[in-house]
Write an enzyme that holds these catalytic residues in place. Structure first.
Site, short mmCIF file in Angstrom:
data_model
loop_
_atom_site.label_atom_id
_atom_site.label_comp_id
_atom_site.label_asym_id
_atom_site.label_seq_id
_atom_site.Cartn_x
_atom_site.Cartn_y
_atom_site.Cartn_z
CE LYS A 35 -4.13 -0.12 2.23
NZ LYS A 35 -5.08 -0.15 3.35
CB CYS A 266 -19.20 2.17 9.94
SG CYS A 266 -17.57 2.85 9.57
P1 NAD Z 1 -9.08 0.19 6.76
O1 NAD Z 1 -9.13 -1.28 6.98
O2 NAD Z 1 -9.45 0.74 5.43
O3 NAD Z 1 -7.61 0.72 7.10
C1 NAD Z 1 -6.90 0.36 8.22
C2 NAD Z 1 -5.41 0.42 7.88
O4 NAD Z 1 -4.66 0.24 9.09
C3 NAD Z 1 -4.94 -0.70 6.93
O5 NAD Z 1 -4.32 -0.12 5.81
C4 NAD Z 1 -3.97 -1.53 7.77
O6 NAD Z 1 -2.90 -2.06 7.02
C5 NAD Z 1 -3.48 -0.48 8.76
N1 NAD Z 1 -2.90 -1.02 9.99
C6 NAD Z 1 -3.31 -2.05 10.77
N2 NAD Z 1 -2.51 -2.16 11.83
C7 NAD Z 1 -1.58 -1.19 11.75
C8 NAD Z 1 -0.48 -0.79 12.56
N3 NAD Z 1 -0.20 -1.43 13.71
N4 NAD Z 1 0.28 0.24 12.15
C9 NAD Z 1 -0.01 0.88 11.00
N5 NAD Z 1 -1.03 0.56 10.20
C10 NAD Z 1 -1.81 -0.46 10.56
O7 NAD Z 1 -9.99 0.81 7.91
P2 NAD Z 1 -10.90 2.14 7.83
O8 NAD Z 1 -12.15 1.87 7.08
O9 NAD Z 1 -10.05 3.29 7.43
O10 NAD Z 1 -11.31 2.29 9.37
C11 NAD Z 1 -10.38 2.69 10.34
C12 NAD Z 1 -11.14 2.99 11.62
O11 NAD Z 1 -12.00 4.12 11.41
C13 NAD Z 1 -12.06 1.88 12.11
O12 NAD Z 1 -12.08 1.84 13.51
C14 NAD Z 1 -13.42 2.28 11.58
O13 NAD Z 1 -14.48 1.76 12.36
C15 NAD Z 1 -13.35 3.78 11.71
N6 NAD Z 1 -14.23 4.50 10.77
C16 NAD Z 1 -14.31 4.09 9.47
C17 NAD Z 1 -15.12 4.80 8.59
C18 NAD Z 1 -15.28 4.35 7.16
O14 NAD Z 1 -16.22 4.83 6.50
N7 NAD Z 1 -14.42 3.49 6.62
C19 NAD Z 1 -15.81 5.94 9.02
C20 NAD Z 1 -15.67 6.35 10.35
C21 NAD Z 1 -14.86 5.63 11.21
#
Ligand code: NAD
Length: 438
Positions: A35, A266
């Site tokens: 990524k 979510c």
């Molecule tokens: P995602 O799965 O798209 O991205 C998460 C990223 O974190 C991945 O790229 C993964 O490789 C990385 N990751 C995991 N462990 C890691 C570490 N130790 N160090 C660095 N990187 C690491 O997730 P998302 O959809 O962006 O959601 C993230 C958070 O935000 C979640 O808690 C979700 O509930 C919340 N959220 C998401 C949305 C949405 O619409 N997607 C909206 C509001 C809140």
């Protein structure tokens, strides 16, 4: 201000890109090397309208950078956002392993004052847990640096994430120190200037606001879906019911469109996590529990609707239009389409499908699904016994029904998003079934 964002997914990339756009120096860190390499080469790994140009422009300007090194990310940052995933575990609780790892990694590289901001959606109490873990790690290393923990839940919606981040309905800051609150106000200075509301609370309240908001919206969807199902069995029309309900200012018009159930990364996981949090607190939230149950039953009810429309499913060719859990995203996490497709396949159907953005993910994540992915709507509808709209992409709102009628085997149209007027579709000789209206 120097900012680090840990986790370069949907939330991390939008946060990092938008903060860079607002003039901050941002470094996005992810453990996924592929990524990060893609991002460094100008390839944005997710589809989110408007995001690619923001990322490319700010990367070229040197305000946005990418790394796999937590040390690089943490050492120069005053503020560190945690935006890693919190997917659901078997029992519905949030899987905190990514947050736990990120917090330990951050703590191991703290050399001066930091504000650690949790943007991931996390159970109430996580902020306090972060505080104690960072403190313990610093003590074990024989070091002491001041730090603050802030809860800043994210409310962006995929598909309109950039706009939602730049102009949110509200910004929630859960913090315990004036210093941290002032730093957060500097980060959101542009939004504050625009007079967008900022709610400041303690950390636990901010954590609860996120779950309570998502569960409320999910409940509105499950509620209208139940009413729509009742309309299916009487002479009531859900679109008129929804419209009239929405005109009541206490109810409001949004989230009153019935359909195949909520999906995405979510609502499904956050409702289940809130039920789990309630169980642990000894007060089960019964309404949210029912919201989850109603939603879990949606794919089965949609399957029955298709079956009622065309009779026996076996050996029928069914066209699925839309795989993403909603339009304008390639996200297929918890998309209702997947369960509907599975049920149809289990009953002997042949599936042809088309989605403008989500087919790459669908092929990658569900290689076991025996689906013929097509290059456009019309090739997906050729020889079809039933066209099913599952996602309300704009591309599906102006279909050429004359052409469709000439290429399908059987003119049946199941509109799980009620995007068409029934009489209009029927006027082309199609059998039409919507959700909650004839
Ligand atoms: P995602 O799965 O798209 O991205 C998460 C990223 O974190 C991945 O790229 C993964 O490789 C990385 N990751 C995991 N462990 C890691 C570490 N130790 N160090 C660095 N990187 C690491 O997730 P998302 O959809 O962006 O959601 C993230 C958070 O935000 C979640 O808690 C979700 O509930 C919340 N959220 C998401 C949305 C949405 O619409 N997607 C909206 C509001 C809140």
């Amino acid at each position: 201000m120097n900012i680090a964002v840990i986790g370069a997914g949907y939330v991390g990339l939008v946060t990092g890109g938008c903060l860079a756009l607002l003039g901050m120096n941002v470094i996005c860190m992810d453990i996924d090397e592929d990524k990060i390499n893609k991002l460094k080469n100008g390839v944005v790994p997710i589809y989110e309208p408007g995001l690619e140009s923001i990322i490319k422009e700010n990367y070229d300007l040197g305000r946005l950078n990418f790394t796999t090194s937590i040390k690089n990310a943490v050492e120069n940052a005053e503020v560190i956002f945690i935006a890693v995933g919190t997917p659901p575990l078997e029992d519905g609780s949030a899987d905190m392993k990514y947050v736990h790892q990120a917090v330990r990694d951050i703590a191991n590289h703290i050399e001066d004052y930091k504000v650690i901001v949790c943007k991931s959606t996390v159970p109430v109490g996580t902020g306090q847990w972060i505080k104690s873990v960072v403190k313990t790690i610093l003590q074990q290393k024989g070091k002491w640096h001041d730090f603050d923990v802030v809860s800043n839940p994210e409310f962006l919606r995929e598909g309109t994430a950039v706009k939602d981040f730049l102009k949110p309905d509200r910004i929630v800051i859960g913090a315990e120190s004036e210093a941290a609150i002032n730093i957060m106000k500097r980060i959101y200075a542009v939004q504050i200037q625009l007079d967008l509301p900022m709610v400041v609370s303690n950390i636990e309240t901010a954590e609860m606001i996120k779950y309570a908001s998502n569960a409320f919206l999910a409940t509105k969807i499950s509620y209208i879906n139940e009413i729509a199902d009742m309309c299916d069995f009487c002479n009531a029309d859900i679109s008129v019911v929804s419209k009239a309900m929405g005109l009541d200012s206490r109810i409001g018009p949004k989230f009153l469109n019935p359909g195949p159930g909520y999906g995405g990364s979510c609502f499904p996981k956050d409702t289940k996590a809130l039920v789990n949090i309630g169980k642990k607190l000894g007060c089960l939230p019964m309404i949210v529990n029912s919201t989850v149950e109603v939603n879990d039953n949606r794919p089965g009810i949609m399957f029955e609707k298709i079956k009622k429309t065309i009779g026996d499913i076996e050996n029928k060719t069914i066209t699925i239009l839309g795989i993403a859990f909603k339009p304008e995203t390639d996200d297929i996490r918890e998309a209702p389409s997947i369960n509907i497709i599975r049920m149809l396949l289990d009953n002997g159907a042949k599936i042809k499908a088309y989605d403008p953005e989500a087919m790459v993910n669908a092929k990658k994540v569900y290689p076991d699904l025996s689906v013929e992915y097509c290059s456009d709507v019309y090739s997906a509808c050729e020889g079809s016994d039933c066209i099913v709209i599952v996602t309300e992409w704009k591309d599906f709102t102006g279909l050429d029904f004359l052409k469709l009628k000439s290429i399908v085997r059987n003119p049946a149209f199941v509109d799980l998003r009620n995007i068409y007027e029934p009489d209009y579709v029927k006027s082309f000789g199609f059998l039409y079934k919507g959700v909650g209206r004839k």
